[in-house]
Design a protein around this motif. Structure first.
Motif, PDB file in Angstrom:
ATOM      1  N   ILE A   1       0.824  -1.215   0.000  1.00 27.89           N
ATOM      2  CA  ILE A   1       0.000   0.000   0.000  1.00 27.89           C
ATOM      3  C   ILE A   1       0.857   1.264   0.000  1.00 27.89           C
ATOM      4  O   ILE A   1       0.429   2.336  -0.406  1.00 27.89           O
ATOM      5  N   LYS A   2       2.127   1.097   0.450  1.00 28.40           N
ATOM      6  CA  LYS A   2       3.064   2.234   0.431  1.00 28.40           C
ATOM      7  C   LYS A   2       3.858   2.274  -0.867  1.00 28.40           C
ATOM      8  O   LYS A   2       4.637   3.207  -1.097  1.00 28.40           O
ATOM      9  N   GLY A   3       3.745   1.225  -1.663  1.00 28.52           N
ATOM     10  CA  GLY A   3       4.431   1.203  -2.942  1.00 28.52           C
ATOM     11  C   GLY A   3       5.943   1.097  -2.813  1.00 28.52           C
ATOM     12  O   GLY A   3       6.682   1.678  -3.618  1.00 28.52           O
ATOM     13  N   GLN A   4       6.402   0.361  -1.822  1.00 24.61           N
ATOM     14  CA  GLN A   4       7.850   0.253  -1.627  1.00 24.61           C
ATOM     15  C   GLN A   4       8.197  -1.088  -0.987  1.00 24.61           C
ATOM     16  O   GLN A   4       7.328  -1.809  -0.495  1.00 24.61           O
ATOM     17  N   THR A   5       9.491  -1.399  -1.025  1.00 26.20           N
ATOM     18  CA  THR A   5      10.001  -2.589  -0.359  1.00 26.20           C
ATOM     19  C   THR A   5      10.639  -2.166   0.955  1.00 26.20           C
ATOM     20  O   THR A   5      11.491  -1.272   0.967  1.00 26.20           O
ATOM     21  N   PRO A   6      10.249  -2.781   2.093  1.00 31.70           N
ATOM     22  CA  PRO A   6      10.846  -2.394   3.375  1.00 31.70           C
ATOM     23  C   PRO A   6      12.351  -2.665   3.376  1.00 31.70           C
ATOM     24  O   PRO A   6      12.837  -3.572   2.692  1.00 31.70           O
ATOM     25  N   ALA A   7      13.065  -1.876   4.141  1.00 35.60           N
ATOM     26  CA  ALA A   7      14.509  -2.073   4.296  1.00 35.60           C
ATOM     27  C   ALA A   7      14.930  -1.490   5.633  1.00 35.60           C
ATOM     28  O   ALA A   7      14.270  -0.593   6.175  1.00 35.60           O
ATOM     29  N   VAL A   8      16.022  -2.026   6.166  1.00 36.34           N
ATOM     30  CA  VAL A   8      16.611  -1.483   7.391  1.00 36.34           C
ATOM     31  C   VAL A   8      18.047  -1.069   7.059  1.00 36.34           C
ATOM     32  O   VAL A   8      18.885  -1.926   6.759  1.00 36.34           O
ATOM     33  N   LEU A   9      18.299   0.238   7.057  1.00 34.47           N
ATOM     34  CA  LEU A   9      19.645   0.775   6.832  1.00 34.47           C
ATOM     35  C   LEU A   9      20.302   0.964   8.200  1.00 34.47           C
ATOM     36  O   LEU A   9      19.862   1.803   8.986  1.00 34.47           O
TER      37      LEU A   9
ATOM     38  N   LEU B   1      20.613  12.918   5.781  1.00 37.38           N
ATOM     39  CA  LEU B   1      20.609  13.283   4.364  1.00 37.38           C
ATOM     40  C   LEU B   1      19.958  12.193   3.521  1.00 37.38           C
ATOM     41  O   LEU B   1      19.236  12.484   2.554  1.00 37.38           O
ATOM     42  N   VAL B   2      20.214  10.926   3.882  1.00 39.84           N
ATOM     43  CA  VAL B   2      19.594   9.819   3.154  1.00 39.84           C
ATOM     44  C   VAL B   2      18.082   9.866   3.316  1.00 39.84           C
ATOM     45  O   VAL B   2      17.327   9.696   2.339  1.00 39.84           O
ATOM     46  N   GLU B   3      17.589  10.123   4.524  1.00 41.29           N
ATOM     47  CA  GLU B   3      16.146  10.169   4.739  1.00 41.29           C
ATOM     48  C   GLU B   3      15.516  11.313   3.947  1.00 41.29           C
ATOM     49  O   GLU B   3      14.423  11.161   3.381  1.00 41.29           O
ATOM     50  N   LYS B   4      16.185  12.454   3.887  1.00 41.84           N
ATOM     51  CA  LYS B   4      15.649  13.596   3.119  1.00 41.84           C
ATOM     52  C   LYS B   4      15.516  13.233   1.640  1.00 41.84           C
ATOM     53  O   LYS B   4      14.503  13.546   0.991  1.00 41.84           O
ATOM     54  N   ARG B   5      16.528  12.535   1.093  1.00 44.45           N
ATOM     55  CA  ARG B   5      16.478  12.147  -0.317  1.00 44.45           C
ATOM     56  C   ARG B   5      15.344  11.135  -0.557  1.00 44.45           C
ATOM     57  O   ARG B   5      14.621  11.214  -1.551  1.00 44.45           O
ATOM     58  N   LEU B   6      15.211  10.166   0.348  1.00 36.41           N
ATOM     59  CA  LEU B   6      14.141   9.180   0.212  1.00 36.41           C
ATOM     60  C   LEU B   6      12.775   9.837   0.334  1.00 36.41           C
ATOM     61  O   LEU B   6      11.820   9.479  -0.384  1.00 36.41           O
ATOM     62  N   HIS B   7      12.661  10.784   1.252  1.00 36.16           N
ATOM     63  CA  HIS B   7      11.394  11.500   1.449  1.00 36.16           C
ATOM     64  C   HIS B   7      11.011  12.258   0.183  1.00 36.16           C
ATOM     65  O   HIS B   7       9.832  12.286  -0.225  1.00 36.16           O
TER      66      HIS B   7
ATOM     67  N   THR C   1       9.533   6.631   5.463  1.00 34.60           N
ATOM     68  CA  THR C   1      10.734   6.332   6.242  1.00 34.60           C
ATOM     69  C   THR C   1      10.548   6.683   7.715  1.00 34.60           C
ATOM     70  O   THR C   1       9.604   7.387   8.095  1.00 34.60           O
ATOM     71  N   VAL C   2      11.488   6.192   8.536  1.00 42.03           N
ATOM     72  CA  VAL C   2      11.610   6.626   9.923  1.00 42.03           C
ATOM     73  C   VAL C   2      13.083   6.505  10.296  1.00 42.03           C
ATOM     74  O   VAL C   2      13.772   5.577   9.854  1.00 42.03           O
TER      75      VAL C   2
ATOM     76  N   LEU D   1      15.866   3.738   9.037  1.00 35.58           N
ATOM     77  CA  LEU D   1      17.264   4.141   9.133  1.00 35.58           C
ATOM     78  C   LEU D   1      17.659   4.124  10.603  1.00 35.58           C
ATOM     79  O   LEU D   1      17.015   4.801  11.433  1.00 35.58           O
ATOM     80  N   VAL D   2      18.659   3.343  10.944  1.00 34.34           N
ATOM     81  CA  VAL D   2      19.109   3.192  12.325  1.00 34.34           C
ATOM     82  C   VAL D   2      20.523   3.739  12.435  1.00 34.34           C
ATOM     83  O   VAL D   2      21.432   3.250  11.761  1.00 34.34           O
ATOM     84  N   SER D   3      20.725   4.755  13.266  1.00 36.01           N
ATOM     85  CA  SER D   3      22.038   5.370  13.432  1.00 36.01           C
ATOM     86  C   SER D   3      22.518   5.163  14.864  1.00 36.01           C
ATOM     87  O   SER D   3      22.145   5.908  15.773  1.00 36.01           O
ATOM     88  N   PHE D   4      23.323   4.126  15.068  1.00 40.39           N
ATOM     89  CA  PHE D   4      23.846   3.769  16.389  1.00 40.39           C
ATOM     90  C   PHE D   4      25.321   3.384  16.238  1.00 40.39           C
ATOM     91  O   PHE D   4      25.708   2.784  15.232  1.00 40.39           O
ATOM     92  N   ILE D   5      26.119   3.692  17.238  1.00 40.19           N
ATOM     93  CA  ILE D   5      27.511   3.210  17.210  1.00 40.19           C
ATOM     94  C   ILE D   5      27.509   1.701  17.058  1.00 40.19           C
ATOM     95  O   ILE D   5      28.261   1.153  16.274  1.00 40.19           O
ATOM     96  N   SER D   6      26.659   1.011  17.804  1.00 39.09           N
ATOM     97  CA  SER D   6      26.546  -0.459  17.804  1.00 39.09           C
ATOM     98  C   SER D   6      27.920  -1.108  17.650  1.00 39.09           C
ATOM     99  O   SER D   6      28.246  -1.647  16.598  1.00 39.09           O
TER     100      SER D   6
END
Length: 631
Positions: free
Chosen positions: A456-464, A480-486, A492-493, A537-542
């Protein structure tokens, strides 16, 4: 010579046939350092005439050179094979020896006495039916005696011999013997050791080992060898348990035969018996019990067989075939006693492989309830578990398994934890019971699938998953990646490490254990959001590979995209926008990644961004392009 091996001059075939039908007793020796464990085993080998003539000659010569017995034969040298042990006069590894008498075969494990070798002793005790606990008559019950007795009880060993050794050095004093026996009996009752026989011995001289000693006329009990020959063995006890057989292999040599192969871990089975596949609950009947020597009318615990069933049932490797009216429990969470065997500490929340029987699943220790001081038996609070430590823990699996409590069936109630990175055994567990929440909580069936949410969102889920040092530029690039995808109309989240520590993870610090839990939580959130059809999009030192691999394993195949923002430590430290490196270098900020806490670089990330060569804008463009190419 009297102690030339019994094999000399005998017919080998007849000898092997004679021994084939004898029962086998597995036992361990344990006790404090220099209590005489290795000497006792050497004496048992000598008295049972299991030493070849050339071995005996070599032993006599070695005793003259390195022996510690003042000219007497040093029987410990038969067992202490490691050079380090001979140099230090101690046992540091588990040494297994075989011997036999006319009545029974034996496998004995000489286990270490030092606390730092607790894991070695547990390994030796894991298959034992009996423990010989040695006490130096001059010293009495020591801390190490108590520790080893606790471990013997913990491992479910049913029979114990209290071998009060070196009685010749206390003049064979009955008072000394009685005092030690009475004191130990009170402690044994505390830890649940019920069957304990005290025997006064001298392992060096051989008193009360194979033959009664004239030096102890006041002792009317059996010799050690007599007791070992007569005590109940594990197979007898296991045969009386409910039927259990973990399936190790589905045997299909042709289209006409389908059998289930494995070793029976409890009870007995006959053709016609009703059995249940524990995990699915499906019931069938045993049609045949197949072996290489032909079909059997009955099979019992300890035998390896192939069962054929009267119905076509769904059963595979790792399943358990059990008595239909007395099946094992099935659960995905339970309380366990865990013995940690790895140099790297156990961190709750970290993902491991758990192997129980022939089944391997993913597991996490969710809670360390308390650590046990094996010297005092007191319970201690702990967030991690170090090498050789023991704790009561809660364990959670990614799927249910069949099990019995360890106290009821040791094979069905024990497991090992395996490091997912190195494949090394990290710990051993003994199951107490299923957690009640494991039986109360069930998956709720949902009509709307993750695929329909994505459609329904017209996309394939992904975890960056953006990983790298603090100051590497992860959050900047992710934003910056989220802005481009948006701008491309994608849903996105962005989950940022700092932001989540204001809410979801506000209770966590920066210890290794807290970092593991930090990533476990965000990985679960990322999975829920990908199920909703979002690009996450997950931004963690991990900092740890194990947790990044755990996060990858949670996602659908091909959905996880690891982005390594590779910035040299010196460059990240120069930026230090938040002043964190400065504080860490000054000792004001403990457990800071790159300074006093490690960062484990990804081995095979989907994308590596070298920030010394690539600007944040170029990096974002590169990442979005890679996503589009992957569909």
């Amino acid at each position: 010579m009297a102690h030339v091996s019994k094999l000399i001059g005998e017919d080998i075939e007849a000898y092997l046939l004679q021994h084939q039908h004898k029962s086998l007793l597995r036992f361990i020796t344990c006790g404090s350092v220099d209590d005489g464990k290795s000497t006792l085993i050497g004496r048992l080998l000598y008295d049972s005439k299991m030493i070849f003539e050339d071995q005996l000659a070599s032993l006599v010569e070695d005793s003259k050179k390195v022996g510690t017995q003042g000219g007497e034969i040093d029987f410990a040298l038969l067992v202490d094979g490691l050079a380090a042990e001979r140099e230090q006069g101690i046992t540091i590894d588990v040494a297994y020896r075989f011997f036999s008498t006319d009545k029974r075969k034996f496998i004995v494990a000489d286990t270490p006495g030092h606390e730092q070798y607790t894991r070695n002793m547990v390994t030796g005790a894991s298959t034992a039916d009996l423990a010989v606990i040695l006490i130096d008559a001059r010293k009495g019950v020591l801390t190490q005696t108590r520790r080893h007795s606790y471990l013997v009880s913990l491992m479910g060993i049913r029979h114990a011999v209290l071998a009060i050794n070196k009685m010749d050095l206390v003049g064979w004093s009955q008072l000394t013997f009685d005092t030690i026996e009475a004191g130990y009996a009170k402690f044994a009752e505390q830890i649940g050791l019920k069957s304990v026989l005290a025997i006064p011995i001298s392992s060096l001289k051989g008193d009360n080992i194979a033959n009664k000693s004239a030096a102890s006329p006041w002792y009317s009990g059996p010799t050690l060898m007599q007791h070992l020959e007569g005590v109940e063995i594990g197979e007898t006890r296991r045969a009386a348990q409910p039927f259990r057989m973990p399936v190790q292999w589905v045997n299909r040599p042709n289209s006409d035969f389908r059998g289930f192969s494995g070793q029976i871990s409890g009870g007995r089975v006959r053709p016609g018996d009703r059995v249940r596949i524990a995990q699915s609950g499906v019931i069938s009947n045993v049609a045949r019990i197949v072996t290489k020597d032909g079909d059997l009318a009955e099979a019992v615990a300890g035998q390896s067989v192939t069962l054929t069933l009267s119905d076509e049932v769904d059963c595979s490797r790792g399943d358990v075939i059990a008595a239909a009216d007395d099946a094992p429990e099935v659960a995905d969470q339970f309380e366990t006693t865990l013995i940690w065997m790895a140099a790297e500490p156990l961190l709750p929340g970290r993902s491991y492989w758990l192997k129980i029987g022939a089944k391997t699943v993913t597991a996490q220790v969710t809670d360390i309830k308390y650590k046990i001081n094996v010297n005092t038996l007191e319970h201690l609070a702990s967030k991690v578990l170090e090498l050789n430590e023991i704790a009561v823990c809660n364990v959670s699996l990614d799927q249910p398994v069949a099990f019995d409590p360890y106290a009821a069936n040791q094979d069905m109630g024990s497991f090992i934890l395996i490091d997912r990175t190195t494949n090394a055994t990290a710990g051993a567990g003994l199951i107490h019971f299923a957690l009640r929440r494991a039986q109360n909580v069930h998956w709720q069936a949902l009509d709307i699938t993750r695929e329909s949410r994505a459609e329904i969102k017209g996309q394939t889920p992904a975890v960056l998953w953006f990983t790298g040092l603090s100051g590497a530029g992860k959050s900047t690039i992710a934003n910056l990646v989220e802005k481009r995808l948006h701008s491309l109309g994608r849903h996105t989240v962005l989950l940022d490490g700092d932001n989540l520590r204001h809410g979801l993870n506000r209770d966590l610090g920066f210890t290794d254990a807290d970092r593991v839990e930090n990533i476990r939580r965000v990985a679960e959130v990322a999975r829920l959001m990908s199920d909703a059809g979002l690009i996450v999009l997950v931004s963690f030192i991990s900092p740890f590979r194990a947790e990044r691999e755990m996060a990858r394993a949670l996602m659908a195949k091909g959905e996880f995209f690891e982005v390594f923002v590779d910035t040299p430590l010196e460059d990240a430290e120069k930026r230090d926008v938040k002043g964190l490196y400065k504080k860490a270098r000054a000792g004001q900020l403990k457990n800071f990644t790159g300074v006093d806490s490690p960062y484990e670089r990804p081995n095979n990330p989907e994308l590596r961004i070298d920030t010394t060569q690539t600007s944040p804008d170029k990096a974002a463009e590169q990442i979005v392009k890679a996503l589009i190419e992957r569909g």
